[in-house]
Design a protein around this motif. Structure first.
Motif, mmCIF file in Angstrom:
data_model
loop_
_atom_site.group_PDB
_atom_site.id
_atom_site.type_symbol
_atom_site.label_atom_id
_atom_site.label_comp_id
_atom_site.label_asym_id
_atom_site.label_seq_id
_atom_site.Cartn_x
_atom_site.Cartn_y
_atom_site.Cartn_z
ATOM 1 N N ILE A 91 0.863 -1.184 0.000
ATOM 2 C CA ILE A 91 0.000 0.000 0.000
ATOM 3 C C ILE A 91 0.902 1.237 0.000
ATOM 4 N N LEU A 92 0.340 2.376 -0.341
ATOM 5 C CA LEU A 92 1.080 3.635 -0.312
ATOM 6 C C LEU A 92 0.507 4.506 0.796
ATOM 7 N N VAL A 93 1.397 5.061 1.642
ATOM 8 C CA VAL A 93 0.951 5.851 2.798
ATOM 9 C C VAL A 93 1.604 7.229 2.784
ATOM 10 N N ARG A 94 0.922 8.178 3.419
ATOM 11 C CA ARG A 94 1.494 9.518 3.642
ATOM 12 C C ARG A 94 1.690 9.670 5.149
ATOM 13 N N PRO A 95 2.940 9.558 5.642
ATOM 14 C CA PRO A 95 3.182 9.635 7.093
ATOM 15 C C PRO A 95 2.639 10.914 7.715
ATOM 16 N N LYS A 96 2.784 12.042 7.001
ATOM 17 C CA LYS A 96 2.209 13.307 7.458
ATOM 18 C C LYS A 96 1.376 13.882 6.327
ATOM 19 N N GLU A 97 0.478 14.772 6.670
ATOM 20 C CA GLU A 97 -0.547 15.244 5.737
ATOM 21 C C GLU A 97 0.011 15.704 4.390
ATOM 22 N N ASN A 98 1.092 16.473 4.406
ATOM 23 C CA ASN A 98 1.614 17.032 3.156
ATOM 24 C C ASN A 98 2.769 16.229 2.558
ATOM 25 N N ASP A 99 3.009 15.019 3.082
ATOM 26 C CA ASP A 99 4.097 14.180 2.575
ATOM 27 C C ASP A 99 3.756 13.576 1.225
ATOM 28 N N GLU A 100 4.833 13.177 0.507
ATOM 29 C CA GLU A 100 4.621 12.341 -0.669
ATOM 30 C C GLU A 100 4.307 10.930 -0.192
ATOM 31 N N GLU A 101 3.954 10.051 -1.138
ATOM 32 C CA GLU A 101 3.569 8.691 -0.766
ATOM 33 C C GLU A 101 4.804 7.800 -0.600
ATOM 34 N N TYR A 102 4.732 6.925 0.418
ATOM 35 C CA TYR A 102 5.791 5.958 0.690
ATOM 36 C C TYR A 102 5.200 4.549 0.711
ATOM 37 N N VAL A 103 6.069 3.579 0.473
ATOM 38 C CA VAL A 103 5.661 2.171 0.427
ATOM 39 C C VAL A 103 5.488 1.610 1.838
ATOM 40 N N ALA A 104 4.453 0.810 2.031
ATOM 41 C CA ALA A 104 4.274 0.045 3.264
ATOM 42 C C ALA A 104 3.634 -1.294 2.904
ATOM 43 N N ILE A 105 3.657 -2.246 3.840
ATOM 44 C CA ILE A 105 3.032 -3.557 3.628
ATOM 45 C C ILE A 105 1.904 -3.706 4.648
#
Length: 703
Positions: free
Chosen positions: A360-374
């Motif tokens: 899945i793709l997540v945004r750790p903080k509201e204005n962040d770009e997307e990062y990979v997670a499982i």
């Protein structure tokens, strides 16, 4: 009667973890260490993590808290507040006489200084000091600034470094009005109204925040029953008392990175190398040359300042950095870390749970770009550099970053399938992408400091093995992992000494004026807890800037070879001198020695076309192995006071030159630079006065 146990506690507050160590100062043995998550979001902030880590090491090691001689900690509070714009609005009271009003306003109003107002909110008032200002005038000025939203005051006046009375008057009145304040002369003694005002404003903008944090930390530690002095790490590698954090938090900017370098210098005794500390969130890179780090003026968020700190390059990539994708490929690693995202590393998850996962793709903080997670049945996990390194089998079993390699391979296979790549290729791509900025920065450092390929990379931090060996291989450089790499910053904090520096613009740095500054800095260190006998003072005159720089170092206890691992033996010092001068130690003599300094002479034969010439390289090291002076060719005068002066006078006269050479005086407690004096007679007079106060001294002359 048994010898007193000397225990030092060092606590490094990082972006991801807070790590504490208890060290036996005499042997250097680590008695206990503890790692806890940094409590950024707790009610009382990072102080809760600090106390938890401290309590853990006290309980584990069963140490007597009365044997703790010092607790020191690093902090990220000031730099984080500036980087995240968590700052207070500053009210600037600029002072000057009527005719100079326009010029003073132009030089002190941050809105008028090109590019300087970014992230520092300010309002401005001018106060005419052509007459004796009154408390009523200052109160009215403060009230006007408060009505514009100011929460902290900056008092600044042209030539306030020479006569700070008006700035002090404003500060005293601010205290009566219950509003915190900073004066520009407190921050620096250097001329330059603009840079001094800007530096004071940056300092003031974080004062309310750091004052609160300092109180939280001090109160929490005292509640544990520990009564030892509590110190804070500064960016120059020294420590100071908590009042410094309350009044001059700008000095603690780069406190965290400085801690790891201090560990390399004082505990590992590194002479030359590039120190690369890889944490969970960021990587710090610092050059160590001739046993000391490079020091520079700090720029914070494009704000130039007159504060000097270690030259540490900070990169937003580390062991816990998360992965971004673009066009079905790994495009970026970091700057966001799994800790900030609130996710565990996938390499520490259970293999069976990971097998249920999908990308899945997540945004750790509201204005962040997307990062990979499982996303798995039992939780969601980040894919980090540490996961990739474990999947590739790069981490040894006894390493801090060693994880479940089966889990790491499963996580990377899931990502590889998502990208239509083999897991090995995917993991390699992550490590290569993450290492690119580190490799580029180290390459630039090597060019900047004219280093050769024999320079060694020294890895520190919990994530050292994740990235540094790979970078070293890419660059063809030798690699060494630091002993106790995972807590080297905490060791650095525990090992550091009290340190202060005064810079003062001085066109005519006479011996009398130099002595005044030396007395001032000596008093400062005593007031901050240093034992008088431990204080050593060095002065340096930078003629092109007409700047006198005086540095003092001291300790809460008097160190010796028998009582501190940080102290260099004669053999340690001679080995370092050999490395610095780059000749065999057989060609090096100990020429002079005091309780605090070694003076070595390296005898070098220089071959000319038809002849040979001897050159005598003089090197001064302090007892901690730090280089204090290096003269490529010099002469030493020592002996009785009268004969020393006569020999020096005869030598200076024999040169038949109106301009004197660079001359330095070394006694047991200080090194004095007389290069500000061009007259031989003034040099002789200055040295004569110093010799009257010294039991043992030597004079060094550059040839």
């Amino acid at each position: 009667m048994s010898e007193k146990t000397r225990i030092r506690v060092g606590i490094d507050v990082g972006g991801t973890f807070t790590k504490a160590v208890a060290i036996d100062a005499k042997s250097g043995t680590i008695l206990s260490k503890s790692t806890v998550p940094t409590t950024h979001n707790a009610k009382k902030g990072v102080s809760e993590g600090i106390v938890q880590a401290l309590s853990n090491i006290i309980a584990e090691s069963k140490i007597n808290i009365n044997d703790i001689e010092l607790i020191s900690h690093s902090t990220t509070q000031a730099i984080n507040a500036l980087l995240e714009s968590d700052t207070s609005k500053v009210g600037i009271i600029a002072m000057g006489v009527g005719p100079s009003k326009k010029d003073v306003i132009k030089r002190t109003n941050l809105q008028d200084l090109s590019g300087s107002s970014k992230d520092i909110l300010s309002s401005h008032e001018f106060l005419d000091t052509s007459h004796l200002i009154t408390e009523h005038e200052v109160r009215d000025t403060i009230d006007r600034l408060k009505s514009k939203g100011a929460q902290v005051i900056v008092a600044t006046e042209a030539f306030g470094v020479d006569d700070p009375s008006n700035e002090l008057f404003v500060m005293n009145t601010s205290a009566k009005c219950n509003i915190p304040s900073t004066a520009s002369h407190e921050i620096s003694g250097v001329y330059g109204l603009e840079i001094r005002t800007l530096t004071a404003a940056v300092n003031a903008s974080v004062l309310p925040k750091t004052f609160q944090v300092a109180n939280y930390v001090e109160d929490a530690i005292r509640k544990t029953g520990v009564t030892a002095p509590l110190m804070i790490m500064k960016g120059d590698g020294g420590v100071s008392n908590m009042d410094t954090f309350r009044t001059k938090p700008i000095l603690t900017v780069l406190s965290g990175p400085a801690a790891s370098v201090a560990g390399a210098l004082l505990y590992l005794k590194v002479t030359n190398g590039i120190f690369v500390e890889v944490g969970g969130t960021s990587t710090n890179i610092c050059i160590i040359k001739n046993g000391k780090p490079e020091i520079r003026y700090v720029t914070i968020h494009d704000h130039p300042t007159c504060i000097r700190s270690m030259d540490v390059r900070i990169l937003g990539v580390a062991g816990g950095s998360m992965v971004s994708l673009s066009q079905n490929r790994v495009s970026k690693v970091g700057p966001r870390s799994a800790h900030i995202a609130g996710l565990k590393y996938s390499c520490f998850a259970e293999p069976e749970d990971l097998k249920t996962g999908k990308i899945i793709l997540v945004r750790p903080k509201e204005n962040d770009e997307e990062y990979v997670a499982i996303k798995c049945d039992a939780g969601t996990y980040a894919i980090t550099n540490t996961c990739a390194a474990n999947a590739l089998g790069m981490i040894e079993k006894d390493d801090y970053s060693y994880a479940n390699q089966e889990s790491a391979k499963i996580a990377l296979k899931i990502l590889g399938d998502y990208l239509n790549m083999h897991y090995h290729e995917t993991a390699q791509s992550i490590i290569q992408t993450a290492s690119f900025e580190i490799t580029k920065t180290i390459t630039n450092v090597i060019k900047e400091f004219h280093l050769n390929n024999s320079i060694k990379l020294i890895g520190g931090g919990g994530g050292a093995s994740v990235l540094v060996p790979f970078v070293a291989k890419q660059l063809g450089l030798a690699y060494q992992k630091a002993e106790h790499a995972d807590v080297i910053s905490s060791i650095g904090v525990a090992s550091s000494m009290l340190q202060e520096e005064i810079e003062q613009t001085m066109d005519d740095a006479t011996p009398e004026k130099i002595t005044q500054v030396q007395k001032k800095i000596h008093t400062m260190l005593i007031n901050k807890g240093a034992v008088p006998e431990s204080i050593v003072i060095d002065s340096e005159y930078i003629s092109e800037k007409a700047l006198l720089r005086v540095t003092a170092v001291g300790n809460v206890e008097l160190d010796s070879v028998e009582t501190s691992k940080s102290i260099f033996t004669l053999n340690d010092a001679k080995k370092r001198a050999s490395e610095i001068i780059e000749i065999s130690d057989d060609l090096i003599d100990l020429s002079f020695e005091t309780d605090h300094y070694f003076v070595f002479t390296g005898h070098i034969e220089v071959k000319k076309l038809f002849s040979k010439k001897n050159r005598h390289h003089i090197l001064i090291l302090d007892r901690y192995g730090k280089m204090k002076l290096s003269l490529k060719n010099g002469k030493i005068f020592q002996g009785g006071k009268i004969s020393l002066l006569e020999e020096l006078d005869d030598f200076l006269e024999s040169r038949h030159s109106e301009i004197a050479p660079k001359v330095f005086l070394l006694d047991d407690l200080k090194l004095v630079d007389y290069s500000s004096l061009t007259s031989s007679s003034k040099i002789i007079d200055g040295i004569r006065r110093e010799l009257e106060k010294s039991e043992k001294a030597a004079v060094l002359v550059e040839l």
